[in-house]
Design a protein around this motif. Sequence first.
Motif, PDB file in Angstrom:
ATOM      1  N   ARG A  12       0.478   3.166   5.329  1.00 41.83           N
ATOM      2  CA  ARG A  12       0.793   3.495   3.933  1.00 41.83           C
ATOM      3  C   ARG A  12       1.922   2.605   3.412  1.00 41.83           C
ATOM      4  O   ARG A  12       1.845   2.101   2.290  1.00 41.83           O
ATOM      5  N   VAL A  13       2.943   2.401   4.239  1.00 38.77           N
ATOM      6  CA  VAL A  13       4.057   1.544   3.839  1.00 38.77           C
ATOM      7  C   VAL A  13       3.581   0.105   3.667  1.00 38.77           C
ATOM      8  O   VAL A  13       3.935  -0.577   2.698  1.00 38.77           O
TER       9      VAL A  13
ATOM     10  N   GLY B  56       0.606  -0.798   2.930  1.00 44.19           N
ATOM     11  CA  GLY B  56      -0.190  -0.826   1.710  1.00 44.19           C
ATOM     12  C   GLY B  56       0.680  -0.994   0.479  1.00 44.19           C
ATOM     13  O   GLY B  56       0.309  -1.702  -0.472  1.00 44.19           O
ATOM     14  N   GLU B  57       1.852  -0.346   0.475  1.00 45.77           N
ATOM     15  CA  GLU B  57       2.803  -0.544  -0.621  1.00 45.77           C
ATOM     16  C   GLU B  57       3.220  -2.005  -0.683  1.00 45.77           C
ATOM     17  O   GLU B  57       3.330  -2.591  -1.773  1.00 45.77           O
ATOM     18  N   GLY B  58       3.460  -2.598   0.501  1.00 44.42           N
ATOM     19  CA  GLY B  58       3.845  -4.004   0.542  1.00 44.42           C
ATOM     20  C   GLY B  58       2.767  -4.902  -0.021  1.00 44.42           C
ATOM     21  O   GLY B  58       3.054  -5.833  -0.791  1.00 44.42           O
ATOM     22  N   LEU B  59       1.504  -4.626   0.335  1.00 45.60           N
ATOM     23  CA  LEU B  59       0.404  -5.433  -0.172  1.00 45.60           C
ATOM     24  C   LEU B  59       0.285  -5.304  -1.689  1.00 45.60           C
ATOM     25  O   LEU B  59       0.088  -6.303  -2.402  1.00 45.60           O
ATOM     26  N   LEU B  60       0.431  -4.075  -2.193  1.00 49.13           N
ATOM     27  CA  LEU B  60       0.328  -3.845  -3.638  1.00 49.13           C
ATOM     28  C   LEU B  60       1.451  -4.559  -4.385  1.00 49.13           C
ATOM     29  O   LEU B  60       1.213  -5.254  -5.385  1.00 49.13           O
ATOM     30  N   MET B  61       2.691  -4.384  -3.903  1.00 47.69           N
ATOM     31  CA  MET B  61       3.828  -5.028  -4.559  1.00 47.69           C
ATOM     32  C   MET B  61       3.746  -6.543  -4.427  1.00 47.69           C
ATOM     33  O   MET B  61       4.087  -7.290  -5.360  1.00 47.69           O
ATOM     34  N   GLY B  62       3.284  -7.032  -3.258  1.00 45.30           N
ATOM     35  CA  GLY B  62       3.138  -8.471  -3.060  1.00 45.30           C
ATOM     36  C   GLY B  62       2.104  -9.064  -3.997  1.00 45.30           C
ATOM     37  O   GLY B  62       2.311 -10.139  -4.572  1.00 45.30           O
TER      38      GLY B  62
ATOM     39  N   SER C  46       0.240  10.632  11.749  1.00 45.13           N
ATOM     40  CA  SER C  46       0.570   9.730  12.855  1.00 45.13           C
ATOM     41  C   SER C  46       1.462   8.601  12.349  1.00 45.13           C
ATOM     42  O   SER C  46       1.483   8.279  11.153  1.00 45.13           O
ATOM     43  N   SER C  47       2.213   7.985  13.275  1.00 49.72           N
ATOM     44  CA  SER C  47       3.095   6.886  12.884  1.00 49.72           C
ATOM     45  C   SER C  47       2.289   5.719  12.337  1.00 49.72           C
ATOM     46  O   SER C  47       2.720   5.034  11.407  1.00 49.72           O
ATOM     47  N   ARG C  48       1.085   5.489  12.910  1.00 46.22           N
ATOM     48  CA  ARG C  48       0.256   4.389  12.424  1.00 46.22           C
ATOM     49  C   ARG C  48      -0.193   4.628  10.989  1.00 46.22           C
ATOM     50  O   ARG C  48      -0.230   3.694  10.169  1.00 46.22           O
ATOM     51  N   LYS C  49      -0.508   5.877  10.674  1.00 45.57           N
ATOM     52  CA  LYS C  49      -0.945   6.195   9.314  1.00 45.57           C
ATOM     53  C   LYS C  49       0.193   5.985   8.328  1.00 45.57           C
ATOM     54  O   LYS C  49      -0.009   5.436   7.234  1.00 45.57           O
ATOM     55  N   VAL C  50       1.395   6.408   8.715  1.00 45.30           N
ATOM     56  CA  VAL C  50       2.545   6.239   7.825  1.00 45.30           C
ATOM     57  C   VAL C  50       2.862   4.757   7.658  1.00 45.30           C
ATOM     58  O   VAL C  50       3.137   4.283   6.545  1.00 45.30           O
ATOM     59  N   ARG C  51       2.793   3.995   8.753  1.00 41.70           N
ATOM     60  CA  ARG C  51       3.050   2.558   8.671  1.00 41.70           C
ATOM     61  C   ARG C  51       2.011   1.871   7.790  1.00 41.70           C
ATOM     62  O   ARG C  51       2.335   0.958   7.024  1.00 41.70           O
TER      63      ARG C  51
END
Length: 464
Positions: free
Chosen positions: A103-104, A106-112, A96-101
């Motif tokens: 995940r993205v 989550g990448e932002g939180l990790l990198m942040g 789903s688009s929500r699941k993909v968003r």
Amino acid sequence: MKTGAGIREHGATVIVAALSTLFASTLILGTGVMTAALDPDLIESSGTFRMVLLMVSAVFIVIALYVGAIVTANTFATIIAGRTRTIALLRLVGASSRKVRSRVAGEGLLMGALGAGIGWVLAELLILAAVTWGPGLGWLPAGREYPRFDPLTVGAVGVVALTTWAAAWAGSRRVGSVSPIAATGAAVELRPDAARGRTARTVWSIILIILGAVFLTLGLLLGMLTPLALLVAFFGGLLSFTGIALGAHIIMPPILRLTGTLLGQGPTGRLAAANAVRFPERSARSTIGLVIGVTLVTMFAVALETYGSMTQIAFESDPALAAALAETLAITTAVFTGLVGFSAIIAAVGMVNTLSLSVLQRTRELGLLRALGFTGGQVRRMVIAESCQMTLAALGFGLLLGVFYGWVAAQSLLGSQAGFAPPTIPWLVVSGIVVFGFILAVSAAVAPARRAIRVSPVAALAVD
């Protein structure tokens, strides 16, 4: 996602988060050090002093976070454009688009979190060095206990990480519009007709600009009666500029077309001018961060310079007081320009990264130009010319906005004492901004262009 691509994609996110946290933590820790450095006779009132410093610091921290959030959102929007095929395949197998968003984001939180942690460590090391060697070098009074840690810095780390997560979520909003059929393509950007069709975003942009203009006008009128009009003008500037940032996909293309006429009529210049306006969303992402940085630096410089001129008018009957105020203002200008300049650096990092990603995502397009007969030198000149066009548009627009906002700030604050006065422009600061901007434009384009033209035309046309 390949490791090399991941580093290129998220490198700017980590840097922006690190810079934001370094800036915020250093200001917070520096406030504690300055408070501890007070004369002992003033210790009893140092709590008030610390509170005032924290309030001033908070303003610049919010500015840095605001710029960082926009830069991060633009970075992730560019990343999403380059992952169109991957996202489409995920949607094809049922994601789903929500699941993909998520995940993205989550990448932002990790990198942040990673960047914020790096920034916090750097800030602690910086303050540790200051309080260790400062007394011996005469920078700080000796024999005092200086704080080396403040719990507020931990809060700054959390705020930066959460801001990066929110910006990543906002930047990935196009995930829902990626269809499985897009799996046959590579990077997909909205074309001019589709960009203009984003009605809700455009309407909100217009509403915010109109509301901001109303508050700015009220600030100017009330400024002839009370210095408190500065608060009204401040909200007007915040609302109107947010509207401009939100509507950048509509505002920047006409400015880019105007600057495109300066690139010449050769094939390289014409292609560069066309590329800059072919995808308004991409151009807006690449330029709006620099517009913010230029506007901020110019606004503070013009506001303080105009404030100084108006102070001379208001206190011309007392030359000694006017001279003392001018000296204080010179120091204040240097400090504020440095603080705001830090936010401009964050914006510059965003522009370099966005342009680099967009060039790397256009490897197939550049390969086609090579196959049609363009030399590597012509492709490189085209990319640099496109970068210069965007930089010129951002510089021009940012300087105009900065002069206007700075003049409104000074006029609303001192209009009741000095009357109406035209803006005073610090030409040295403006010249520095222009030189820095074009150095940035060339440096932002050279490296990705060099990487792109190293790929053979046949291999470039096969890139997904």
